[in-house]
Design a protein around this motif. Structure first.
Motif, PDB file in Angstrom:
ATOM      1  N   GLN A 119       1.493  -5.355  -7.766  1.00 29.13           N
ATOM      2  CA  GLN A 119       0.464  -4.698  -6.966  1.00 29.13           C
ATOM      3  C   GLN A 119       0.998  -4.409  -5.564  1.00 29.13           C
ATOM      4  O   GLN A 119       2.037  -4.934  -5.163  1.00 29.13           O
ATOM      5  CB  GLN A 119      -0.798  -5.578  -6.890  1.00 29.13           C
ATOM      6  CG  GLN A 119      -1.484  -5.764  -8.234  1.00 29.13           C
ATOM      7  CD  GLN A 119      -2.697  -6.676  -8.154  1.00 29.13           C
ATOM      8  OE1 GLN A 119      -2.883  -7.428  -7.196  1.00 29.13           O
ATOM      9  NE2 GLN A 119      -3.544  -6.619  -9.184  1.00 29.13           N
ATOM     10  N   LYS A 120       0.255  -3.573  -4.819  1.00 33.28           N
ATOM     11  CA  LYS A 120       0.680  -3.230  -3.468  1.00 33.28           C
ATOM     12  C   LYS A 120      -0.511  -2.790  -2.637  1.00 33.28           C
ATOM     13  O   LYS A 120      -1.561  -2.399  -3.159  1.00 33.28           O
ATOM     14  CB  LYS A 120       1.701  -2.093  -3.499  1.00 33.28           C
ATOM     15  CG  LYS A 120       1.133  -0.767  -3.993  1.00 33.28           C
ATOM     16  CD  LYS A 120       2.171   0.348  -3.936  1.00 33.28           C
ATOM     17  CE  LYS A 120       1.571   1.692  -4.375  1.00 33.28           C
ATOM     18  NZ  LYS A 120       2.543   2.795  -4.268  1.00 33.28           N
ATOM     19  N   VAL A 121      -0.348  -2.874  -1.304  1.00 30.43           N
ATOM     20  CA  VAL A 121      -1.281  -2.233  -0.377  1.00 30.43           C
ATOM     21  C   VAL A 121      -0.803  -0.796  -0.225  1.00 30.43           C
ATOM     22  O   VAL A 121       0.337  -0.558   0.200  1.00 30.43           O
ATOM     23  CB  VAL A 121      -1.278  -2.936   0.998  1.00 30.43           C
ATOM     24  CG1 VAL A 121      -2.182  -2.190   1.976  1.00 30.43           C
ATOM     25  CG2 VAL A 121      -1.728  -4.378   0.856  1.00 30.43           C
ATOM     26  N   PRO A 122      -1.612   0.191  -0.559  1.00 35.04           N
ATOM     27  CA  PRO A 122      -1.143   1.582  -0.557  1.00 35.04           C
ATOM     28  C   PRO A 122      -1.122   2.214   0.835  1.00 35.04           C
ATOM     29  O   PRO A 122      -1.730   3.243   1.084  1.00 35.04           O
ATOM     30  CB  PRO A 122      -2.148   2.279  -1.478  1.00 35.04           C
ATOM     31  CG  PRO A 122      -3.406   1.496  -1.307  1.00 35.04           C
ATOM     32  CD  PRO A 122      -2.974   0.069  -1.103  1.00 35.04           C
ATOM     33  N   LEU A 123      -0.440   1.544   1.754  1.00 34.44           N
ATOM     34  CA  LEU A 123      -0.219   2.083   3.100  1.00 34.44           C
ATOM     35  C   LEU A 123       1.286   2.206   3.312  1.00 34.44           C
ATOM     36  O   LEU A 123       2.074   1.501   2.674  1.00 34.44           O
ATOM     37  CB  LEU A 123      -0.800   1.155   4.162  1.00 34.44           C
ATOM     38  CG  LEU A 123      -2.310   1.174   4.409  1.00 34.44           C
ATOM     39  CD1 LEU A 123      -2.703   0.047   5.361  1.00 34.44           C
ATOM     40  CD2 LEU A 123      -2.742   2.518   4.993  1.00 34.44           C
ATOM     41  N   ASP A 124       1.707   3.068   4.220  1.00 36.40           N
ATOM     42  CA  ASP A 124       3.120   3.158   4.584  1.00 36.40           C
ATOM     43  C   ASP A 124       3.236   3.296   6.105  1.00 36.40           C
ATOM     44  O   ASP A 124       3.631   4.333   6.615  1.00 36.40           O
ATOM     45  CB  ASP A 124       3.801   4.322   3.853  1.00 36.40           C
ATOM     46  CG  ASP A 124       3.144   5.666   4.138  1.00 36.40           C
ATOM     47  OD1 ASP A 124       1.944   5.677   4.484  1.00 36.40           O
ATOM     48  OD2 ASP A 124       3.818   6.699   4.032  1.00 36.40           O
TER      49      ASP A 124
END
Length: 441
Positions: A119-124
């Motif tokens: 999983q991931k936090v969908p920010l960059d």
């Protein structure tokens, strides 16, 4: 100067080894503290804020320090509240795809933890190795993939905040559908820490993509009309790029070795979907555009290199070279005009100018490096240009001396009285992050 009275007052609820004499101070950027405190618990933060509020002391809040040059016109407050030791994951629900985390956790630390669960936090955001999740949320930071995933405002579903008087409140919750009425989270996201200290953040997650492709379309003849036409056809199609970023020649040369206007198009999905969209772009691209494709690890490395470009408030810049960054918002297809204007600045103002902007979002970032006066002149040009385009320009990094001369947030908006009224209600003594927000709030 560190006073014995201040030390005594703070050491009554925080250990002396968590108090230091301004060791994190930056004379060039300001936003320092006469003393620096490193709370490790929520109750220690409450105690610090209550003590400061009762004694009328100013408090600066810092996470990783990467945004130290963003706003503020004071060299130092009485207390610098560092959250770098207040970190860690509080709760993770892989099945619900939700994580609750402390604000001092760096973005990379959080992503590495979540990667173990695919999983991931969908920010960059910029500078992910050093920027903390609390600072990213407080500044509503973003990157090129905002086109596909949105911003912090779209993925934060719950916040736990500490007001200046020590009151703890909660906005939102730990389920995705948790809001009836006004979403209070959005009041604090992007407020630059002027309304309270974040103590917990709950974020909705996404699964790590199965496949990722980055297409780099270079336009050696610099024909922006050609880029404009291609962009319209792509946005009008059923394709779903995660990023559609136009990069100026100077920055493209640093990232790819090719000095030309470059369009970076990112696709993330299952492998079959990504392949289909890549083939579509190959067929629709202009004959004059050269193309290269980066897959998975190479694509992530490219975006990582781009995220490390901005000036870093943790690093000391040379006194001979002034660095600045400007965030510009315009109508999405007007981004090409902003990138073109930034390229002209490089020649007219004797500056190093690197710029990129989202043709699907209308959000640009321009990085300036050069002599003090040249940087100041270029910022004025960009502010006027954005205003003429019915947009805005916000300076997100600038040395303190120039921040005192230039209004980093631009002109006060017509709704400024609402913002100021909220600040007066929540922080009547105005002790938190003084002058860091719009209009010097």
């Amino acid at each position: 100067m560190v006073t014995s009275k201040l030390l005594t007052g703070l050491s009554s609820f925080i250990a002396e080894e968590q108090i230091s004499g301004g060791t994190l101070n930056s004379p060039l950027l300001g936003n320092n503290g006469d003393i620096t405190v490193f709370p490790k618990t929520e109750q220690e933060i409450v105690g610090i804020l209550k003590y400061a509020n009762e004694n009328g002391m100013k408090v600066n809040i810092m996470g990783g320090g990467t945004k130290r040059g963003f706003g503020g016109i004071e060299v130092s407050a009485d207390i610098l509240l560092s959250l770098e030791q207040y970190k860690g994951v509080i709760e993770h629900s892989p099945g619900d795809m939700i994580v609750t985390v402390k604000p001092g956790t760096t973005f990379q630390e959080l992503q590495e933890f979540l990667a173990e669960h695919n999983q991931k936090v969908p920010l960059d955001p910029a500078l992910p190795k050093e920027a903390t999740i609390g600072g990213i949320i407080a500044a509503n930071d973003f990157g090129p993939k905002r086109l596909g995933y949105g911003s912090a405002r779209d993925m934060v579903i719950g916040l736990r905040m500490i007001y200046p008087d020590g009151t703890i409140i909660r906005a939102g919750g730990k389920t995705v559908k948790n809001v009836a009425g006004y979403d209070m989270n959005k009041l604090f996201i992007g407020s630059m820490g002027t309304l309270g200290v974040i103590s917990e953040i709950t974020i909705k997650l996404r699964p790590v993509q199965q496949s990722e492709s980055l297409m780099l379309l270079s336009f050696p003849d610099g024909n922006l009309k050609e880029i404009h036409t291609f962009t319209i056809s792509l946005l009008d199609s059923v394709m779903e790029p995660i990023a559609l970023e136009l990069i100026n020649p100077a920055l493209a040369e640093k990232l790819t070795g090719n000095r030309a206007y470059t369009l970076a198009i990112s696709f993330e999905d299952v492998a079959s979907s990504v392949r289909y969209q890549v083939e579509y772009v190959k067929q629709k691209k202009s004959e004059n555009a050269s193309i290269s494709i980066l897959e998975d690890l190479a694509a992530r490395k490219f975006w990582g290199n781009l995220a490390d470009i901005p000036p870093n408030g943790r690093q000391m810049d040379s006194e001979q070279t002034t660095r600045a960054s400007v965030k510009i918002g315009v109508k999405n297809l007007d981004v090409s005009q902003v990138i073109k204007e930034s390229q002209l600045l490089q020649d007219s103002c004797n500056l190093k100018v690197e710029a990129h902007g989202g043709l699907g979002t209308g959000l640009c970032k321009v990085y300036l490096s050069g002599a003090n006066d040249d940087v100041a002149s270029a910022i004025t040009v960009l502010q006027n240009f954005a205003e003429n385009m019915c947009g805005y320009a916000v300076i997100t990094h600038l040395p303190l001396a120039l921040r005192r001369q230039i209004e980093v947030w631009g002109k006060k908006p017509v709704h400024f009285f609402l913002l100021d009224g909220i600040k007066a209600k929540v922080d009547p003594k105005r002790i938190l992050n003084y002058g860091r927000y719009v209009g010097g709030i």
